[in-house]
Design a protein around this motif. Structure first.
Motif, mmCIF file in Angstrom:
data_model
loop_
_atom_site.group_PDB
_atom_site.id
_atom_site.type_symbol
_atom_site.label_atom_id
_atom_site.label_comp_id
_atom_site.label_asym_id
_atom_site.label_seq_id
_atom_site.Cartn_x
_atom_site.Cartn_y
_atom_site.Cartn_z
ATOM 1 N N ASP A 1 1.543 5.196 0.642
ATOM 2 C CA ASP A 1 1.112 6.240 1.573
ATOM 3 C C ASP A 1 1.866 7.517 1.227
ATOM 4 O OD1 ASP A 1 0.630 7.979 3.681
ATOM 5 O OD2 ASP A 1 0.913 6.457 5.226
ATOM 6 N N LEU B 1 3.986 0.541 2.277
ATOM 7 C CA LEU B 1 3.801 -0.453 3.338
ATOM 8 C C LEU B 1 3.675 -1.833 2.708
ATOM 9 C CD1 LEU B 1 1.090 1.504 5.327
ATOM 10 C CD2 LEU B 1 3.508 1.321 5.886
ATOM 11 N N THR C 1 0.835 -1.202 0.000
ATOM 12 C CA THR C 1 0.000 0.000 0.000
ATOM 13 C C THR C 1 0.868 1.250 0.000
ATOM 14 O OG1 THR C 1 -1.615 -1.216 1.325
ATOM 15 C CG2 THR C 1 -1.873 1.174 1.197
ATOM 16 N N SER D 1 10.735 3.558 2.633
ATOM 17 C CA SER D 1 10.497 4.995 2.771
ATOM 18 C C SER D 1 11.521 5.781 1.962
ATOM 19 C CB SER D 1 10.554 5.412 4.240
ATOM 20 O OG SER D 1 11.867 5.256 4.752
ATOM 21 N N THR E 1 5.801 6.524 2.043
ATOM 22 C CA THR E 1 6.123 5.125 2.301
ATOM 23 C C THR E 1 5.346 4.184 1.384
ATOM 24 O OG1 THR E 1 4.427 4.935 4.010
ATOM 25 C CG2 THR E 1 6.635 5.508 4.753
ATOM 26 N N SER F 1 2.856 -5.760 3.561
ATOM 27 C CA SER F 1 2.369 -6.781 4.484
ATOM 28 C C SER F 1 2.842 -8.124 3.944
ATOM 29 C CB SER F 1 0.842 -6.734 4.561
ATOM 30 O OG SER F 1 0.369 -7.742 5.409
ATOM 31 N N TYR G 1 11.903 -2.910 9.012
ATOM 32 C CA TYR G 1 11.060 -3.982 9.539
ATOM 33 C C TYR G 1 11.113 -3.916 11.055
ATOM 34 C CZ TYR G 1 9.044 -8.388 10.877
ATOM 35 O OH TYR G 1 8.249 -9.330 11.465
ATOM 36 N N ILE H 1 5.692 -5.125 11.001
ATOM 37 C CA ILE H 1 5.441 -4.181 9.915
ATOM 38 C C ILE H 1 6.721 -3.958 9.105
ATOM 39 C CG2 ILE H 1 5.827 -2.212 11.443
ATOM 40 C CD1 ILE H 1 3.685 -0.731 9.753
ATOM 41 N N CYS H 2 6.544 -3.907 7.807
ATOM 42 C CA CYS H 2 7.650 -3.719 6.882
ATOM 43 C C CYS H 2 7.277 -2.579 5.944
ATOM 44 C CB CYS H 2 7.869 -5.025 6.108
ATOM 45 S SG CYS H 2 9.254 -5.009 4.970
ATOM 46 N N TRP H 3 8.236 -1.707 5.652
ATOM 47 C CA TRP H 3 7.930 -0.617 4.732
ATOM 48 C C TRP H 3 9.195 -0.064 4.091
ATOM 49 C CZ3 TRP H 3 8.318 0.012 9.928
ATOM 50 C CH2 TRP H 3 9.025 1.112 10.414
#
Length: 99
Positions: free
Chosen positions: A9, A16, A7, A76, A14, A18, A66, A72-74
């Motif tokens: 953002d 995201l 996703t 940026s 970012t 999952s 992470y 949660i992993c993202w």
């Protein structure tokens, strides 16, 4: 690499991710993710409950994060004008998303 969703953002700059990530095996996941995104790994940092890797995509610096406790992993970026890079990387992840 099992990715459940990805996703964008824009407000937080970012992407995201999952995914099923084992904290102890994060390196394997991150290496496969970087390869799928055609990114170069520049630096790896980790602590008791967090991994943070610096990646490069065609001159754009990205951070792969992470956090164990939030699972949660993202990805940026720092600059708003590079958000299109995250949009492009999001498109590269689509074949890996298990729906």
């Amino acid at each position: 690499m099992n990715i459940e969703s990805a996703t964008l953002d824009r407000e937080n700059l970012t992407l995201l991710i999952s995914a099923s990530v084992d904290f102890e095996q994060f390196g394997d996941f991150a290496e496969r993710l970087a390869a799928a995104l055609d990114c170069q790994v520049r630096e790896r940092q980790w602590g008791a409950d967090r991994h943070q890797w610096l990646l490069d995509f065609e001159g754009c610096q990205l951070c792969l994060h992470y956090e164990f406790y939030g699972d949660i992993c993202w990805l940026s970026i720092e600059r708003q004008d590079e958000f299109d890079v995250l949009v492009y990387l999001h498109s590269l992840l689509k074949p890996y998303i298990q729906s």
